[in-house]
Design an enzyme around this catalytic site. Structure first.
Site, PDB file in Angstrom:
ATOM      1  N   GLU A 163       0.747  -0.909   0.082  1.00  0.00           N
ATOM      2  CA  GLU A 163       0.126   0.024  -0.129  1.00  0.00           C
ATOM      3  C   GLU A 163       0.594   1.558   0.276  1.00  0.00           C
ATOM      4  O   GLU A 163       0.401   2.184   0.667  1.00  0.00           O
ATOM      5  CB  GLU A 163      -1.124  -0.123   0.948  1.00  0.00           C
ATOM      6  N   ASP A 273     -12.430  -9.988  -0.546  1.00  0.00           N
ATOM      7  CA  ASP A 273     -13.802 -10.305  -0.602  1.00  0.00           C
ATOM      8  C   ASP A 273     -13.894  -9.455  -1.088  1.00  0.00           C
ATOM      9  O   ASP A 273     -14.532  -8.438  -1.827  1.00  0.00           O
ATOM     10  CB  ASP A 273     -13.639  -9.916   1.229  1.00  0.00           C
TER      11      ASP A 273
HETATM   12  O1  G3I Z   1      -5.892  -8.273  18.682  1.00  0.00           O
HETATM   13  C1  G3I Z   1      -6.491  -6.906  19.415  1.00  0.00           C
HETATM   14  C2  G3I Z   1      -6.697  -7.461  20.845  1.00  0.00           C
HETATM   15  O2  G3I Z   1      -6.197  -7.460  21.574  1.00  0.00           O
HETATM   16  C3  G3I Z   1      -7.452  -6.076  20.782  1.00  0.00           C
HETATM   17  O3  G3I Z   1      -8.635  -5.426  22.359  1.00  0.00           O
HETATM   18  C4  G3I Z   1      -8.559  -5.547  19.307  1.00  0.00           C
HETATM   19  C5  G3I Z   1      -8.744  -4.223  20.082  1.00  0.00           C
HETATM   20  O4  G3I Z   1      -9.199  -3.121  19.437  1.00  0.00           O
HETATM   21  O5  G3I Z   1      -7.131  -5.081  18.267  1.00  0.00           O
HETATM   22  C6  G3I Z   1      -6.786  -6.012  18.564  1.00  0.00           C
HETATM   23  O6  G3I Z   1      -6.107  -6.128  17.397  1.00  0.00           O
HETATM   24  C7  G3I Z   1      -6.842  -5.936  16.275  1.00  0.00           C
HETATM   25  C8  G3I Z   1      -6.591  -6.947  15.359  1.00  0.00           C
HETATM   26  O7  G3I Z   1      -6.990  -6.274  13.843  1.00  0.00           O
HETATM   27  C9  G3I Z   1      -6.968  -8.127  15.191  1.00  0.00           C
HETATM   28  O8  G3I Z   1      -8.565  -8.265  15.040  1.00  0.00           O
HETATM   29  C10 G3I Z   1      -6.666  -4.292  15.694  1.00  0.00           C
HETATM   30  O9  G3I Z   1      -6.936  -3.407  16.549  1.00  0.00           O
HETATM   31  C11 G3I Z   1      -7.024  -4.061  14.245  1.00  0.00           C
HETATM   32  O10 G3I Z   1      -5.883  -3.273  13.599  1.00  0.00           O
HETATM   33  C12 G3I Z   1      -6.407  -4.965  13.112  1.00  0.00           C
HETATM   34  O11 G3I Z   1      -6.655  -4.915  12.346  1.00  0.00           O
HETATM   35  C13 G3I Z   1      -6.622  -5.735  10.889  1.00  0.00           C
HETATM   36  C14 G3I Z   1      -6.472  -4.455   9.861  1.00  0.00           C
HETATM   37  O12 G3I Z   1      -5.391  -4.641   9.096  1.00  0.00           O
HETATM   38  C15 G3I Z   1      -5.152  -3.614  10.570  1.00  0.00           C
HETATM   39  O13 G3I Z   1      -4.851  -2.871   9.645  1.00  0.00           O
HETATM   40  C16 G3I Z   1      -7.419  -6.397  10.577  1.00  0.00           C
HETATM   41  O14 G3I Z   1      -7.874  -7.734  11.187  1.00  0.00           O
HETATM   42  C17 G3I Z   1      -7.110  -7.043   8.902  1.00  0.00           C
HETATM   43  O15 G3I Z   1      -7.781  -8.030   8.139  1.00  0.00           O
HETATM   44  C18 G3I Z   1      -6.320  -5.927   7.950  1.00  0.00           C
HETATM   45  O16 G3I Z   1      -5.890  -6.915   7.118  1.00  0.00           O
HETATM   46  C19 G3I Z   1      -6.092  -5.457   5.935  1.00  0.00           C
HETATM   47  C20 G3I Z   1      -4.139  -6.263   5.330  1.00  0.00           C
HETATM   48  O17 G3I Z   1      -3.828  -5.800   6.247  1.00  0.00           O
HETATM   49  C21 G3I Z   1      -3.202  -4.576   4.242  1.00  0.00           C
HETATM   50  N1  G3I Z   1      -4.848  -4.972   3.186  1.00  0.00           N
HETATM   51  C22 G3I Z   1      -6.357  -4.325   3.682  1.00  0.00           C
HETATM   52  C23 G3I Z   1      -6.974  -5.058   5.114  1.00  0.00           C
HETATM   53  C24 G3I Z   1      -8.126  -5.092   5.568  1.00  0.00           C
HETATM   54  O18 G3I Z   1      -8.381  -3.264   6.220  1.00  0.00           O
END
Ligand code: G3I
Length: 352
Positions: A163, A273
């Site tokens: 990105e 998705d």
């Molecule tokens: O694991 C913690 C948890 O302990 C905590 O309580 C909670 C509170 O917010 O957060 C949890 O972590 C989150 C994590 O996902 C796991 O669920 C993060 O806050 C959250 O920011 C994170 O989001 C991820 C996101 O990337 C971050 O940028 C998504 O799961 C993930 O699907 C998403 O994937 C991205 C790709 O890497 C790049 N392209 C876009 C795609 C979708 O956004």
């Protein structure tokens, strides 16, 4: 006996003909049933492609989740566990616990792994977020080297840089701390990754690069073209392909895939998705899968999660299984499309 023999005249010939016909018909049916893959990975493998999913380490103990993941997919991406914040929480201190969990689960179940992601403006560990300049450049390159070395020989393809371009009409690089270290930061990351793991394919990965006419797509295309011309080590381009009504599957999607492929790189759909439901969602999945099948160097498709409830945008129900693990119409459409095949026999880049 004689009755039987008499009966063995025309009637028996008819019966024999029917029997032969039945055998032929059932033989054909059985043949095609065997040829047709009954899972996504088997159906994709018919044309030499993979079908993958993103996996979250914390869900692997959920047996509905892991059963579906194991049955349907043969390429695994860690949804978050190999990112910069996860793998280097403190500068110079690396933590591979969760990433290894996913990698080992995948390898033990005979799957391949896409590494995601070595360098990204987002999900940087706290210590990196406020860094700039040569110190940051050095930290980024060290991160790429260390993580790619840890996973050396076990990764099919790395999203080396994720990105790095802006949305909108500018076609410019995203203004991030990594970009401010100098425009050559992307190629520097690719060279470091190649040096650390010469056997992994090295990909540039982005979203909103699906529509061939968009400035961002053209900008990534021009970068890859330039890299190929100058010998910067790049093997593949990942189109994340997150679709919804505001960002639908473009009609020129196949043109985008084939145009990148024509540069001499593999193309992979890396985070698919599609928000929606029912037949319209199924039709959108069909379009995406068919486009990949029609492009020789589109070597595989990864969906960004298993069930709708596992998705980063679960409210949009964008995946192939519902929250209970049932196959959706989008699943059936994807499977049938994979089984029907396309016009492009894959010819992936030789492993570097
Ligand atoms: O694991 C913690 C948890 O302990 C905590 O309580 C909670 C509170 O917010 O957060 C949890 O972590 C989150 C994590 O996902 C796991 O669920 C993060 O806050 C959250 O920011 C994170 O989001 C991820 C996101 O990337 C971050 O940028 C998504 O799961 C993930 O699907 C998403 O994937 C991205 C790709 O890497 C790049 N392209 C876009 C795609 C979708 O956004």
């Amino acid at each position: 006996m004689s009755k039987l023999r008499r009966g063995s005249g025309r009637g028996a010939r008819c019966a024999a003909a029917v029997a032969v016909l039945t055998l032929v018909v059932t033989g054909v049916a059985a043949g095609s049933a065997q040829a047709a893959g009954s899972t996504l990975q088997a159906a994709a493998a018919e044309s030499g492609r993979y079908f993958g999913t993103a996996i979250a380490a914390g869900r692997l103990n959920d047996s509905t989740y892991s059963t579906i993941a194991n049955r349907e997919f043969n390429m695994i991406t860690a949804e978050n566990e190999m990112k910069m914040d996860a793998t280097e929480p403190n500068r110079g201190q690396f933590n591979y616990t969760q990433g290894d969990r996913i990698l080992n689960w995948a390898l033990q179940n005979g799957k391949q792994v896409r590494g995601h992601a070595l360098a990204w403006h987002s999900q940087q560990p706290g210590w990196m977020q406020n860094m700039e300049g040569s110190d940051l450049r050095q930290a980024m390159l060290n991160h790429v080297t260390q993580v790619a070395t840890h996973y050396k020989g076990k990764i099919y393809a790395w999203d080396v840089v994720n990105e790095a371009f802006q949305d909108g009409s500018s076609g410019a690089r995203r203004n991030s701390n990594l970009q401010r270290t100098g425009n050559d930061w992307i190629e520097a990351a690719f060279r470091a990754a190649r040096a650390a793991d010469p056997g992994a394919k090295l990909c540039y990965n982005d979203y909103n690069t699906d529509d061939w006419t968009h400035a961002k797509t053209q900008a990534v295309y021009n970068m890859v073209k330039d890299f190929k011309a100058r010998g910067v080590p790049i093997d593949c381009v990942g189109l994340q392909s997150h679709f919804n009504p505001q960002s639908p599957v473009p009609n020129n999607y196949q043109t985008t895939l084939s145009s990148f492929a024509a540069l001499g790189v593999d193309v992979q759909i890396t985070e698919l998705d599609i928000e929606g439901s029912g037949s319209s969602q199924a039709e959108n999945y069909r379009k995406v899968v068919q486009a990949c099948l029609n492009v020789s160097r589109c070597t595989g498709i990864t969906v960004w999660g298993v069930r709708d409830t596992d998705s980063w945008r679960s409210g949009g129900t964008p995946l192939l299984f519902d929250g209970s693990g049932n196959k959706k119409a989008a699943y059936t459409s994807t499977l049938n499309t994979l089984n029907a095949g396309g016009t492009g026999t894959p010819t992936p880049t030789p492993t570097p």
